[in-house]
Design a protein around this motif. Structure first.
Motif, PDB file in Angstrom:
ATOM      1  N   ALA A 190     -13.659  -5.941  33.385  1.00 51.41           N
ATOM      2  CA  ALA A 190     -12.292  -6.038  33.515  1.00 51.41           C
ATOM      3  C   ALA A 190     -11.316  -7.418  33.577  1.00 51.41           C
ATOM      4  O   ALA A 190     -11.873  -8.462  34.047  1.00 51.41           O
ATOM      5  CB  ALA A 190     -11.989  -5.104  34.950  1.00 51.41           C
ATOM      6  N   PHE A 191     -10.241  -7.235  33.236  1.00 52.61           N
ATOM      7  CA  PHE A 191      -9.207  -8.416  33.010  1.00 52.61           C
ATOM      8  C   PHE A 191      -8.322  -7.824  34.290  1.00 52.61           C
ATOM      9  O   PHE A 191      -7.847  -6.599  34.251  1.00 52.61           O
ATOM     10  CB  PHE A 191      -8.633  -8.771  31.775  1.00 52.61           C
ATOM     11  CG  PHE A 191      -9.589  -9.226  30.730  1.00 52.61           C
ATOM     12  CD1 PHE A 191      -9.736 -10.790  30.721  1.00 52.61           C
ATOM     13  CD2 PHE A 191     -10.195  -8.671  30.056  1.00 52.61           C
ATOM     14  CE1 PHE A 191     -10.477 -11.233  29.805  1.00 52.61           C
ATOM     15  CE2 PHE A 191     -11.065  -9.095  29.089  1.00 52.61           C
ATOM     16  CZ  PHE A 191     -11.344 -10.527  29.063  1.00 52.61           C
ATOM     17  N   LEU A 277     -18.055 -16.969  29.199  1.00 51.89           N
ATOM     18  CA  LEU A 277     -16.733 -16.652  28.917  1.00 51.89           C
ATOM     19  C   LEU A 277     -15.645 -17.045  29.836  1.00 51.89           C
ATOM     20  O   LEU A 277     -14.660 -17.461  29.393  1.00 51.89           O
ATOM     21  CB  LEU A 277     -16.723 -15.210  28.724  1.00 51.89           C
ATOM     22  CG  LEU A 277     -15.169 -14.557  28.286  1.00 51.89           C
ATOM     23  CD1 LEU A 277     -14.733 -15.162  26.930  1.00 51.89           C
ATOM     24  CD2 LEU A 277     -15.184 -13.143  28.059  1.00 51.89           C
ATOM     25  N   GLY A 278     -16.183 -16.747  31.177  1.00 53.02           N
ATOM     26  CA  GLY A 278     -14.886 -17.092  32.290  1.00 53.02           C
ATOM     27  C   GLY A 278     -14.888 -18.749  32.263  1.00 53.02           C
ATOM     28  O   GLY A 278     -13.819 -19.345  32.650  1.00 53.02           O
ATOM     29  N   ALA A 311     -12.979 -14.065  40.487  1.00 49.99           N
ATOM     30  CA  ALA A 311     -12.969 -13.996  39.128  1.00 49.99           C
ATOM     31  C   ALA A 311     -13.887 -15.167  38.523  1.00 49.99           C
ATOM     32  O   ALA A 311     -14.012 -16.090  38.903  1.00 49.99           O
ATOM     33  CB  ALA A 311     -11.511 -14.136  38.698  1.00 49.99           C
ATOM     34  N   LEU A 312     -14.280 -14.762  37.195  1.00 49.68           N
ATOM     35  CA  LEU A 312     -15.238 -15.759  36.550  1.00 49.68           C
ATOM     36  C   LEU A 312     -14.576 -16.815  35.927  1.00 49.68           C
ATOM     37  O   LEU A 312     -14.898 -17.939  35.392  1.00 49.68           O
ATOM     38  CB  LEU A 312     -15.957 -15.094  35.554  1.00 49.68           C
ATOM     39  CG  LEU A 312     -17.126 -14.049  36.253  1.00 49.68           C
ATOM     40  CD1 LEU A 312     -17.845 -13.314  35.207  1.00 49.68           C
ATOM     41  CD2 LEU A 312     -17.859 -14.573  37.489  1.00 49.68           C
ATOM     42  N   GLY A 313     -13.324 -16.593  35.634  1.00 51.70           N
ATOM     43  CA  GLY A 313     -12.206 -17.457  35.003  1.00 51.70           C
ATOM     44  C   GLY A 313     -10.940 -17.017  34.471  1.00 51.70           C
ATOM     45  O   GLY A 313     -10.723 -15.879  34.862  1.00 51.70           O
ATOM     46  N   MET A 325      -0.192 -14.689  33.819  1.00 50.99           N
ATOM     47  CA  MET A 325      -1.807 -15.164  33.743  1.00 50.99           C
ATOM     48  C   MET A 325      -2.701 -13.917  33.790  1.00 50.99           C
ATOM     49  O   MET A 325      -2.328 -12.925  33.808  1.00 50.99           O
ATOM     50  CB  MET A 325      -1.881 -16.196  35.009  1.00 50.99           C
ATOM     51  CG  MET A 325      -1.729 -15.325  36.409  1.00 50.99           C
ATOM     52  SD  MET A 325      -2.810 -14.221  36.990  1.00 50.99           S
ATOM     53  CE  MET A 325      -4.442 -14.880  37.038  1.00 50.99           C
ATOM     54  N   PHE A 326      -3.947 -14.231  33.448  1.00 55.28           N
ATOM     55  CA  PHE A 326      -4.808 -13.163  33.577  1.00 55.28           C
ATOM     56  C   PHE A 326      -6.193 -13.879  33.981  1.00 55.28           C
ATOM     57  O   PHE A 326      -6.541 -14.986  33.885  1.00 55.28           O
ATOM     58  CB  PHE A 326      -5.194 -12.397  32.422  1.00 55.28           C
ATOM     59  CG  PHE A 326      -5.888 -13.169  31.188  1.00 55.28           C
ATOM     60  CD1 PHE A 326      -7.133 -13.323  31.022  1.00 55.28           C
ATOM     61  CD2 PHE A 326      -5.028 -13.563  30.050  1.00 55.28           C
ATOM     62  CE1 PHE A 326      -7.850 -13.786  29.945  1.00 55.28           C
ATOM     63  CE2 PHE A 326      -5.805 -14.185  29.079  1.00 55.28           C
ATOM     64  CZ  PHE A 326      -6.822 -14.438  29.013  1.00 55.28           C
ATOM     65  N   ALA A 327      -7.123 -13.086  34.761  1.00 55.94           N
ATOM     66  CA  ALA A 327      -8.341 -13.452  35.358  1.00 55.94           C
ATOM     67  C   ALA A 327      -9.486 -12.345  34.989  1.00 55.94           C
ATOM     68  O   ALA A 327      -9.105 -11.337  34.683  1.00 55.94           O
ATOM     69  CB  ALA A 327      -8.070 -13.332  36.863  1.00 55.94           C
ATOM     70  N   TYR A 328     -10.593 -13.073  34.223  1.00 56.84           N
ATOM     71  CA  TYR A 328     -11.835 -12.109  33.918  1.00 56.84           C
ATOM     72  C   TYR A 328     -12.583 -12.111  35.129  1.00 56.84           C
ATOM     73  O   TYR A 328     -13.184 -12.926  35.821  1.00 56.84           O
ATOM     74  CB  TYR A 328     -12.498 -13.050  32.905  1.00 56.84           C
ATOM     75  CG  TYR A 328     -13.468 -11.949  32.400  1.00 56.84           C
ATOM     76  CD1 TYR A 328     -13.190 -10.960  31.880  1.00 56.84           C
ATOM     77  CD2 TYR A 328     -14.678 -12.565  32.237  1.00 56.84           C
ATOM     78  CE1 TYR A 328     -14.167 -10.085  31.161  1.00 56.84           C
ATOM     79  CE2 TYR A 328     -15.823 -11.617  31.452  1.00 56.84           C
ATOM     80  CZ  TYR A 328     -15.409 -10.544  31.183  1.00 56.84           C
ATOM     81  OH  TYR A 328     -16.545  -9.739  30.607  1.00 56.84           O
ATOM     82  N   ALA A 329     -12.433 -10.682  35.651  1.00 55.51           N
ATOM     83  CA  ALA A 329     -13.383 -10.386  36.550  1.00 55.51           C
ATOM     84  C   ALA A 329     -14.158  -8.969  36.485  1.00 55.51           C
ATOM     85  O   ALA A 329     -13.717  -7.780  37.007  1.00 55.51           O
ATOM     86  CB  ALA A 329     -12.182  -9.919  37.739  1.00 55.51           C
ATOM     87  N   PRO A 330     -15.096  -9.281  35.886  1.00 52.80           N
ATOM     88  CA  PRO A 330     -15.877  -8.010  35.293  1.00 52.80           C
ATOM     89  C   PRO A 330     -16.541  -7.394  36.669  1.00 52.80           C
ATOM     90  O   PRO A 330     -16.887  -5.916  36.523  1.00 52.80           O
ATOM     91  CB  PRO A 330     -16.823  -8.408  34.236  1.00 52.80           C
ATOM     92  CG  PRO A 330     -17.082  -9.818  34.595  1.00 52.80           C
ATOM     93  CD  PRO A 330     -15.660 -10.294  35.071  1.00 52.80           C
TER      94      PRO A 330
END
Length: 337
Positions: A190-191, A277-278, A311-313, A325-330
């Motif tokens: 998920a983003f 990736l993050g 979030a990972l990044g 903005m977006f955050a990578y939060a799987p």
């Protein structure tokens, strides 16, 4: 006037994972379509007038269906008018009368390509209206959307927005290879998209950074004897750093070029390294903030809060200076949101 036919098309917005401010330099980008879309509904009428209703914006446009459609040079609703002219020049047989409604939930002027998503959906609708065979050709739709939104107005943007919206999914686009598209297999988590609601000057930022990047490239060309956006090593260019703002932008572009290639390797695996990736997304953002100067204090606070929540990044999305903005939060999208 009630349309005599009913055509419905839609196209998604997008996030840019890697390659922000690179495509107009002829360098690749990696982008992904998002679940927010722009929709066009309508068809031809038996009149000689075109009507476009935009209830979300409380806007309404109408113009004669005969001859060249007039429009100014500032974009906005003019993109839709411009598309009618562009398609007619391409030999598309559009009717004299039409009535369309435009709706969508892609944030406007926020870096998620709402205007390009609308242009892609609009081009698809007009080709379907004319029963043109290109109505089923995503790359043809992307090219026509780019021509009518960017080239027609002499704007500075690249092809990322239109091609990502038309093609969907996770893609790498190479402008230097005739906009060759590579679909990437990574199954991503998920983003979380965040809208700062800060107004942004997209064309002003694009024009400024494009000029600066080419100015810095010319400095390197004079000092190195040669320069190539794709081939010149970052380390060689960094040795010539002199405090020039133009050169800083050029070096930032080269750093992001190399980050993109690293990101491509990560995204070329069906099961990517999510933590890596993050990390790469955050590194990309650091260059956009520090070398290109396109972040804002509010965007920085939003990213810091997302990282603190798990979030990972993440990074700013789009041309910058505000917007999203977006955050990578799987693993923790709800906590990050």
């Amino acid at each position: 006037m009630v349309p005599l036919t009913e055509i419905v098309t839609s196209a998604p917005g997008r996030v840019c994972l890697f390659g922000e401010h690179l495509d107009y330099l002829g360098l690749p980008v990696i982008a992904a379509a998002i679940g927010l879309r722009m929709q066009v509904m309508g068809g031809h009428t038996d009149g000689q007038e075109w009507i476009i209703d935009k209830p979300d914006l409380n806007e309404h446009d109408r113009f004669s269906g005969r001859g060249e459609v007039p429009y100014g040079l500032h974009g906005g609703g003019n993109f839709l008018r411009a598309a009618v002219n562009v398609l007619r020049r391409e030999g598309v047989a559009l009717p004299g009368g039409a009535h369309f409604h435009v709706r969508g939930n892609v944030p406007v002027q926020a870096g998620t390509s709402s205007s390009s998503a609308l242009q892609v959906a609009w081009i698809a609708a007009l080709l379907a209206l004319a029963e043109d065979p290109r109505a089923g050709d995503a790359e043809a739709i992307a090219r026509l959307a780019y021509v009518s939104e960017v080239h027609e107005f002499g704007h500075s943007g690249g092809v990322m927005d239109q091609y990502t919206s038309a093609l969907g999914g996770l893609v790498r686009i190479d402008p230097a290879r005739d906009n060759a598209v590579t679909r990437l297999p990574a199954r991503l988590g998920a983003f979380v998209l965040g809208n700062s609601k800060e107004p942004k000057d997209t064309q002003g930022i694009l024009s400024r950074l494009r000029r600066a990047a080419h100015g810095g490239a010319e400095q390197l060309r004079q000092r190195l004897g040669t320069f190539d956006w794709d081939q010149t090593p970052l380390a060689q260019a960094e040795e010539l750093a002199n405090g020039s703002d133009e050169l800083a932008v050029t070096l930032g572009a080269l750093r992001n070029r190399d980050l993109l290639e690293h990101g491509h390797r990560v995204l070329s695996r069906e099961e990517p390294d999510h933590a890596e990736l993050g990390r790469l997304l955050t590194a990309h953002h650091a260059v956009l903030r520090d070398a290109l100067g396109i972040s804002t204090p509010r965007i920085e606070r939003m990213l810091e809060a997302a990282l603190a929540a798990g979030a990972l990044g993440g990074k700013i999305n789009g041309s910058g200076g505000g917007g999203c903005m977006f955050a990578y939060a799987p693993d923790r999208p709800e906590d990050v949101a």
